[in-house]
Design a protein around this motif. Structure first.
Motif, mmCIF file in Angstrom:
data_model
loop_
_atom_site.group_PDB
_atom_site.id
_atom_site.type_symbol
_atom_site.label_atom_id
_atom_site.label_comp_id
_atom_site.label_asym_id
_atom_site.label_seq_id
_atom_site.Cartn_x
_atom_site.Cartn_y
_atom_site.Cartn_z
ATOM 1 N N ASP A 139 33.858 30.501 46.026
ATOM 2 C CA ASP A 139 33.914 31.515 47.169
ATOM 3 C C ASP A 139 34.570 31.977 47.893
ATOM 4 N N GLN A 142 37.980 33.032 46.422
ATOM 5 C CA GLN A 142 37.952 34.839 46.109
ATOM 6 C C GLN A 142 37.852 35.521 47.191
ATOM 7 N N CYS A 148 38.676 37.972 41.821
ATOM 8 C CA CYS A 148 36.487 37.649 41.638
ATOM 9 C C CYS A 148 36.983 37.004 39.621
ATOM 10 N N PRO A 153 35.992 39.948 36.681
ATOM 11 C CA PRO A 153 34.563 39.579 37.573
ATOM 12 C C PRO A 153 33.298 39.960 36.418
ATOM 13 N N VAL A 176 28.014 39.657 40.462
ATOM 14 C CA VAL A 176 28.807 39.259 40.947
ATOM 15 C C VAL A 176 28.126 38.303 41.999
ATOM 16 N N SER A 179 30.626 37.090 47.252
ATOM 17 C CA SER A 179 32.092 36.409 46.951
ATOM 18 C C SER A 179 33.075 37.544 46.552
ATOM 19 N N CYS A 180 32.903 38.237 45.727
ATOM 20 C CA CYS A 180 33.630 39.019 45.169
ATOM 21 C C CYS A 180 33.583 40.644 45.555
ATOM 22 N N CYS A 181 32.677 40.920 46.861
ATOM 23 C CA CYS A 181 32.904 41.968 46.813
ATOM 24 C C CYS A 181 33.731 42.349 48.172
ATOM 25 N N TYR A 203 30.202 46.870 38.694
ATOM 26 C CA TYR A 203 31.530 46.365 38.473
ATOM 27 C C TYR A 203 32.221 47.376 38.391
ATOM 28 N N VAL A 208 34.014 46.073 43.691
ATOM 29 C CA VAL A 208 33.977 44.612 43.708
ATOM 30 C C VAL A 208 35.904 44.123 43.063
ATOM 31 N N TYR A 209 36.187 43.212 43.052
ATOM 32 C CA TYR A 209 37.595 43.201 42.823
ATOM 33 C C TYR A 209 38.022 42.745 41.242
#
Length: 337
Positions: A139, A142, A148, A153, A176, A179-181, A203, A208-209
């Motif tokens: 996390d 990321q 991500c 993702p 996801v 931490s991907c946001c 996604y 989202v990354y």
């Protein structure tokens, strides 16, 4: 006087080489400690200090971090031929060990880079959501790198974490981790943001990354390896090669001059011993000869006869070894007449 000046010159060379090597080793140790303390190192559990190459690296750095310099400087100060030879031999052995270790790490590094992507995916699928330390580490990566997953993702679709989320929270359908946001959540709004769950259920590139973290991890690994390689092999090993070539000639010349100084000191010490132990015997022999000669002179005077000279001046001088004794013999003959 010339030999002592030459010895100062050779000592200066040894001191300079040791100082340059010590500074480079200290910089390398500081850089290696900074790299190994980085959180990215936890992604490589197969790199541990108990490995033979790392054990050798620790021993070599300890030797070059003060022990080798102490041997060289002490040998130069004491003008000890044995210590200087040991100093040069240890440096040669360290150079050979560095070359061998460098070749081993080239193959080891290629193996790491080839299997890095598959290893990261395997750990993400098995350990994320099961091992808390790995989950916190991933996390953090990321969030810092704004990435991500490993490749993207969708890598979370086959993870243990994804299955656990489906069983524990079937209502939210989280796709996801947070931490991907792209949005950062504060502690007091984290609950409401999760209930909104627009970020974690899709996604969308706007939320989202889309880039995976494999490129960021590979970049960190490449930069760290370049720094250690440049400083460890291109600088320290190059310095040892130069020092071995220079010090081989300098130490050889220094050892020759040490032997000359020792040969010059040995006759002076032997002469001092001869003067100490031989001269008293000469004095005692001279004293005994004077007594015997005085008795002979008195006997000749009493008989009013002067004998023929049985000893020449040269023969007596060769026996006695002193010019004053010959003069004393002349005086004895005159007094007898």
């Amino acid at each position: 006087m010339f030999l002592h000046r030459a010895m100062r010159y050779y000592r200066l060379w040894i001191y300079s080489c040791n100082l340059a090597l010590l500074l480079s080793v200290l910089i390398f140790v500081s850089l290696a400690a900074w790299i190994f303390s980085d959180h990215h190192m936890a992604l490589f559990p197969y790199i541990r200090f108990h490995q033979p190459t790392l054990v050798y690296a620790c021993v070599a750095l300890a030797l070059q971090g003060g022990i080798l310099q102490a041997i060289g400087c002490w040998g130069a100060v004491r003008m000890n031929e044995r210590l200087l030879n040991v100093y040069w031999s240890i440096m040669l052995a360290l150079l050979v060990g560095d070359v061998i270790m460098g070749i081993i790490w080239i193959f080891h590094y290629n193996h790491i880079t080839i299997n890095l992507q598959s290893d990261l995916k395997s750990r993400l699928q098995v350990d994320y959501g099961k091992e808390l330390q790995f989950q916190i580490l991933w996390d953090r990566i990321q969030e810092d790198a704004q990435c991500c997953g490993v490749d993207g993702p969708k890598d979370y679709n086959h993870t243990f974490w994804f299955e656990q989320q489906r069983e524990s929270f079937p209502k939210y359908h989280q796709m996801v981790p947070l931490s991907c946001c792209r949005f950062r959540f504060t502690a007091h709004v984290w609950e409401s943001a999760f209930l909104n769950h627009t970020c974690v259920e899709s996604y969308l590139a706007s939320e989202v990354y889309q880039e995976g973290c494999y490129a960021e991890v590979q970049k960190w690994l490449q930069q760290s390896a370049d720094l250690l390689c440049v400083l460890g092999f291109c600088v320290i090993t190059f310095l040892k090669v130069c020092f071995l070539g220079i010090l081989r000639y300098e130490i050889r010349e220094m050892i020759q001059k040490i032997r000359i100084l020792q040969e010059l000191d040995e006759p002076s010490s032997a002469l001092g011993l001869n003067l100490l132990y031989i001269r008293p015997s000469i004095q005692s022999d001279t004293y005994s000869r004077d007594i015997s000669q005085s008795h002979v002179g008195n006997h000749l005077v009493s008989n009013n006869h002067i004998p023929h000279e049985s000893f020449s001046k040269e023969s007596f001088r060769s026996i006695n070894g002193n010019n004053n004794e010959s003069e004393h013999w002349d005086y004895k003959k005159t007094s007898a007449v």
